[in-house]
Design a protein around this motif. Structure first.
Motif, mmCIF file in Angstrom:
data_model
loop_
_atom_site.group_PDB
_atom_site.id
_atom_site.type_symbol
_atom_site.label_atom_id
_atom_site.label_comp_id
_atom_site.label_asym_id
_atom_site.label_seq_id
_atom_site.Cartn_x
_atom_site.Cartn_y
_atom_site.Cartn_z
ATOM 1 N N ARG A 213 -1.401 5.440 -10.234
ATOM 2 C CA ARG A 213 -0.400 6.481 -10.506
ATOM 3 C C ARG A 213 -0.959 7.872 -10.211
ATOM 4 N NH1 ARG A 213 4.746 4.255 -11.334
ATOM 5 N NH2 ARG A 213 4.621 2.497 -12.778
ATOM 6 N N SER A 214 -2.297 7.953 -10.059
ATOM 7 C CA SER A 214 -2.949 9.246 -9.888
ATOM 8 C C SER A 214 -4.084 9.131 -8.891
ATOM 9 C CB SER A 214 -3.487 9.740 -11.232
ATOM 10 O OG SER A 214 -4.383 10.812 -11.066
ATOM 11 N N LEU A 215 -4.347 10.215 -8.175
ATOM 12 C CA LEU A 215 -5.506 10.245 -7.273
ATOM 13 C C LEU A 215 -6.816 10.130 -8.046
ATOM 14 C CD1 LEU A 215 -4.518 12.979 -4.657
ATOM 15 C CD2 LEU A 215 -4.886 10.547 -4.232
ATOM 16 N N ASN A 216 -6.766 10.388 -9.319
ATOM 17 C CA ASN A 216 -7.971 10.282 -10.149
ATOM 18 C C ASN A 216 -8.179 8.869 -10.697
ATOM 19 O OD1 ASN A 216 -8.587 13.090 -9.926
ATOM 20 N ND2 ASN A 216 -6.976 13.528 -11.423
ATOM 21 N N GLY A 217 -7.299 7.919 -10.276
ATOM 22 C CA GLY A 217 -7.434 6.543 -10.720
ATOM 23 C C GLY A 217 -6.833 6.328 -12.097
ATOM 24 N N PRO A 218 -7.053 5.151 -12.705
ATOM 25 C CA PRO A 218 -7.833 4.038 -12.152
ATOM 26 C C PRO A 218 -7.110 3.349 -10.995
ATOM 27 C CG PRO A 218 -6.731 3.352 -14.164
ATOM 28 C CD PRO A 218 -6.477 4.825 -14.025
ATOM 29 N N TRP A 219 -7.902 2.764 -10.076
ATOM 30 C CA TRP A 219 -7.357 2.074 -8.910
ATOM 31 C C TRP A 219 -7.211 0.591 -9.246
ATOM 32 C CZ3 TRP A 219 -5.188 4.781 -5.214
ATOM 33 C CH2 TRP A 219 -5.537 6.125 -5.094
ATOM 34 N N ILE A 220 -5.964 0.157 -9.350
ATOM 35 C CA ILE A 220 -5.631 -1.196 -9.801
ATOM 36 C C ILE A 220 -5.673 -2.164 -8.616
ATOM 37 C CG2 ILE A 220 -3.835 -2.619 -10.866
ATOM 38 C CD1 ILE A 220 -2.744 0.029 -12.082
ATOM 39 N N THR A 221 -6.267 -3.321 -8.836
ATOM 40 C CA THR A 221 -6.228 -4.390 -7.844
ATOM 41 C C THR A 221 -4.982 -5.232 -8.085
ATOM 42 O OG1 THR A 221 -8.640 -4.492 -7.758
ATOM 43 C CG2 THR A 221 -7.431 -6.384 -6.894
ATOM 44 N N PRO A 222 -4.069 -5.332 -7.117
ATOM 45 C CA PRO A 222 -2.856 -6.129 -7.318
ATOM 46 C C PRO A 222 -3.181 -7.623 -7.324
ATOM 47 C CG PRO A 222 -3.005 -5.384 -5.054
ATOM 48 C CD PRO A 222 -4.146 -4.735 -5.774
ATOM 49 N N PRO A 223 -2.249 -8.462 -7.752
ATOM 50 C CA PRO A 223 -2.503 -9.910 -7.774
ATOM 51 C C PRO A 223 -2.962 -10.459 -6.435
ATOM 52 C CG PRO A 223 -0.504 -9.402 -8.990
ATOM 53 C CD PRO A 223 -0.941 -8.128 -8.344
ATOM 54 N N GLU A 224 -2.376 -9.991 -5.347
ATOM 55 C CA GLU A 224 -2.895 -10.317 -4.004
ATOM 56 C C GLU A 224 -3.242 -9.015 -3.321
ATOM 57 O OE1 GLU A 224 -4.158 -11.366 -0.325
ATOM 58 O OE2 GLU A 224 -4.354 -12.264 -2.294
ATOM 59 N N GLU A 225 -4.527 -8.831 -3.046
ATOM 60 C CA GLU A 225 -5.030 -7.537 -2.590
ATOM 61 C C GLU A 225 -4.977 -7.344 -1.084
ATOM 62 O OE1 GLU A 225 -9.219 -7.159 -3.372
ATOM 63 O OE2 GLU A 225 -9.615 -9.241 -2.839
ATOM 64 N N ALA A 226 -4.760 -8.417 -0.301
ATOM 65 C CA ALA A 226 -4.823 -8.326 1.155
ATOM 66 C C ALA A 226 -3.433 -8.308 1.772
ATOM 67 C CB ALA A 226 -5.626 -9.501 1.716
ATOM 68 N N PHE A 227 -3.302 -7.623 2.912
ATOM 69 C CA PHE A 227 -2.040 -7.582 3.638
ATOM 70 C C PHE A 227 -1.863 -8.795 4.541
ATOM 71 C CE2 PHE A 227 -2.781 -3.038 2.809
ATOM 72 C CZ PHE A 227 -1.561 -2.686 2.284
ATOM 73 N N ASP A 228 -2.961 -9.370 4.981
ATOM 74 C CA ASP A 228 -2.948 -10.457 5.954
ATOM 75 C C ASP A 228 -4.205 -11.275 5.690
ATOM 76 O OD1 ASP A 228 -2.780 -12.043 8.381
ATOM 77 O OD2 ASP A 228 -1.675 -10.430 9.344
ATOM 78 N N GLY A 229 -4.555 -12.181 6.596
ATOM 79 C CA GLY A 229 -5.718 -13.028 6.404
ATOM 80 C C GLY A 229 -6.911 -12.611 7.226
ATOM 81 N N ARG A 230 -7.759 -13.579 7.516
ATOM 82 C CA ARG A 230 -9.018 -13.343 8.231
ATOM 83 C C ARG A 230 -8.805 -12.791 9.634
ATOM 84 N NH1 ARG A 230 -12.178 -12.110 11.150
ATOM 85 N NH2 ARG A 230 -14.368 -12.708 11.450
ATOM 86 N N ALA A 231 -7.699 -13.140 10.251
ATOM 87 C CA ALA A 231 -7.472 -12.759 11.645
ATOM 88 C C ALA A 231 -6.665 -11.461 11.761
ATOM 89 C CB ALA A 231 -6.781 -13.892 12.391
ATOM 90 N N TYR A 232 -6.941 -10.513 10.882
ATOM 91 C CA TYR A 232 -6.295 -9.192 10.934
ATOM 92 C C TYR A 232 -7.245 -8.214 10.269
ATOM 93 C CZ TYR A 232 -2.410 -5.815 10.709
ATOM 94 O OH TYR A 232 -1.586 -4.718 10.864
ATOM 95 N N TYR A 233 -7.611 -7.127 10.984
ATOM 96 C CA TYR A 233 -8.668 -6.275 10.442
ATOM 97 C C TYR A 233 -8.467 -4.814 10.825
ATOM 98 C CZ TYR A 233 -13.276 -5.125 8.622
ATOM 99 O OH TYR A 233 -14.293 -4.604 7.869
ATOM 100 N N ALA A 234 -9.170 -3.955 10.041
ATOM 101 C CA ALA A 234 -9.279 -2.514 10.301
ATOM 102 C C ALA A 234 -7.922 -1.830 10.375
ATOM 103 C CB ALA A 234 -10.076 -2.259 11.590
ATOM 104 N N ALA A 235 -6.981 -2.271 9.541
ATOM 105 C CA ALA A 235 -5.626 -1.744 9.623
ATOM 106 C C ALA A 235 -5.489 -0.408 8.900
ATOM 107 C CB ALA A 235 -4.644 -2.751 9.035
#
Length: 480
Positions: A213-235
């Protein structure tokens, strides 16, 4: 055949640095020459222009030799922040331009880590934005924070009033999770949430996000943290003012670097993942709870609009096949049906799927043969709450002897009985892009089977496939 997912001729797309202006996406990217690189050949940052992620204009090299960074505009001047790697060291650099094409480096603005807050090692991929709350610029950077273990990867933070003099600050995000730096940091706000994006190659390979909610954090890890799998990078992402898109690369496989590919294997499916490949764009979707999903951009989806004939017939199990619904009840065994026609080299496959009973798996088989064994399997696995990708070797004794795991690529996905799931698969030669609604994306590669048909299957359960379609690129939609 010209690839639909962009790749430069005789080269590869590396990290993308997206910028949006005047109705066009200006996509800077690291141009990978690989084995055809030679001294004197332009390399480093190149520029693409696109309005639809289907047709691209190549604007060529920017004469900047360096790594990933960021572009921002201040008072009619464009500022490029990037990184260089002289003699094994890493530095952040600054260049300016009036037209996005001709860049003037500012050597005196080059700087590295301080050695106090940050280790004298990783220092790359700067991302710069104006922090309205503080009234100064912030720079995020891939770095290593000082600490007692090797899990020092962090998103470093600096601040500046003038884009020239930078103050070192404590990391924006340093969770002691990754041995390697948090690569290609990106930050944006959507609604009430701030989102931090970064990529990592240690622990779990991929592009991840955190939310706060803030640039000062805390930075929450969502239930699934990735946008894609192993074959997608540096997005990294950019918005056109209405929608936000994520730009990454689907890596190729050009080398059996560690000997994973069995000596008898005829192809490249089990070679090592490379750095760089083809550009793949996802549209970011914000859910009501603030978490993010991705889907295919509408322009990419609609590019495949020419329906291809697909006549299915049952091979194993009792199938009910109509134009609207293809259904099979197979509670104790595997069942499959297949098309009479071959799959095009470039196409989109779509269907709405539903299952009932304790289905072990259901989905698509790509480039399948009549015997329904060797194929590329895209499988919804309800009992494991995932969608998985498996290649043909997994159906053989050789695969069983070679690999210490039972799936090559997977994405978490909660699957419930009698609920509909929209499944879309884009095939472009060796490239395979899978989407489930606005929830999950899974990128893959398919080298060893070049031709075959589409098959549908269910294993130990009941499955329905509604509105199954195969569509090719429409008239005027061939990639440029």
């Amino acid at each position: 055949m010209k690839e639909f997912f962009y790749r430069p001729e005789n080269a590869w797309v590396g990290d993308v640095i997206p910028y949006y202006e005047d109705g066009e996406f200006k996509l800077f990217y690291l141009h990978g020459w690989r084995d055809n690189y030679r001294e004197g050949l332009d390399h480093g940052w190149h520029l693409l222009g696109t309005k639809d992620f289907v047709n691209y204009r190549e604007d060529g090299a920017c004469k900047i030799e360096g790594g990933t960074g960021h572009i921002l505009k201040v008072d009619d001047v464009y500022h490029m922040f990037y990184c260089i790697f002289p003699e094994g060291k890493q530095f952040a650099c600054h260049a300016v331009s009036k037209d996005l094409r001709t860049w003037e480096p500012i050597p005196e603005d080059t700087f590295g880590p301080d050695g106090e807050i940050y280790e004298l090692a990783d220092w790359r991929d700067p991302f710069v934005f104006w922090n309205e709350e503080e009234g100064q610029y912030w720079m995020l950077i891939a770095a290593l924070a000082k600490g007692p273990t090797n899990r020092k990867g962090c998103t470093g933070l600096l601040s500046s009033k003038d884009l020239k003099h930078w103050e070192y600050r404590e990391p924006l995000y340093a969770p002691n999770l990754h041995v390697g730096a948090h690569e290609c940091p990106d930050l944006f706000r959507m609604g009430d949430w701030w989102y931090l994006i970064y990529s990592s190659y240690t622990g779990r390979f991929g592009t991840f996000y955190r939310m706060s909610r803030s640039l000062n954090g805390p930075w929450i890890t969502p239930p699934e943290e990735a946008f894609d799998g192993r074959a997608y990078y540096a997005a990294k992402s950019v918005s056109d003012g209405q929608k936000r898109y994520l730009f990454g690369w689907n890596p190729t496989k050009e080398d059996d670097l560690f000997g994973w590919n069995p000596p008898k294997a005829p192809g490249k499916d089990y070679d090592t993942w490379d750095w760089g490949g083809n550009l793949v764009v996802h549209e970011i979707v914000q859910r009501p709870d603030g978490t993010l999903g991705v889907k295919a951009p509408e322009t990419v989806d609609s590019a495949f609009a020419r329906q291809v004939l697909a006549h299915f017939y049952g091979v194993a199990g009792e199938w009910s096949i109509t134009d609207e619904v293809i259904r099979c009840d197979s509670p104790y065994s595997f069942a499959g049906c297949i098309t009479q026609e071959e799959l095009p080299d470039q196409c989109k496959i779509s269907a709405t799927v539903r299952f009932s009973g304790s289905a072990q798996g259901l989905g698509f088989m790509l480039r399948a043969g009549e015997s329904l064994d060797f194929a590329y399997y895209i499988t919804l696995e309800p009992e494991r709450s995932r969608i998985a990708f498996r290649g043909p070797i997994m159906q053989s004794e050789e695969g069983g002897k070679t690999f210490p795991y039972d799936v090559e690529l997977e994405r978490p996905l909660k699957l419930l009985q009698d609920q509909e799931y929209e499944l879309k698969v884009f095939i472009d030669g060796t490239i395979c892009e899978v989407y489930v609604g606005g929830e999950v994306a899974m990128s893959a590669r398919m080298y060893d089977i070049q031709q075959g048909k589409l098959a549908l299957f269910v294993s130990q359960g009941t499955a329905e496939f509604h509105g199954v379609k195969i569509e090719a690129l429409g008239a005027g939609q061939a990639p440029q």
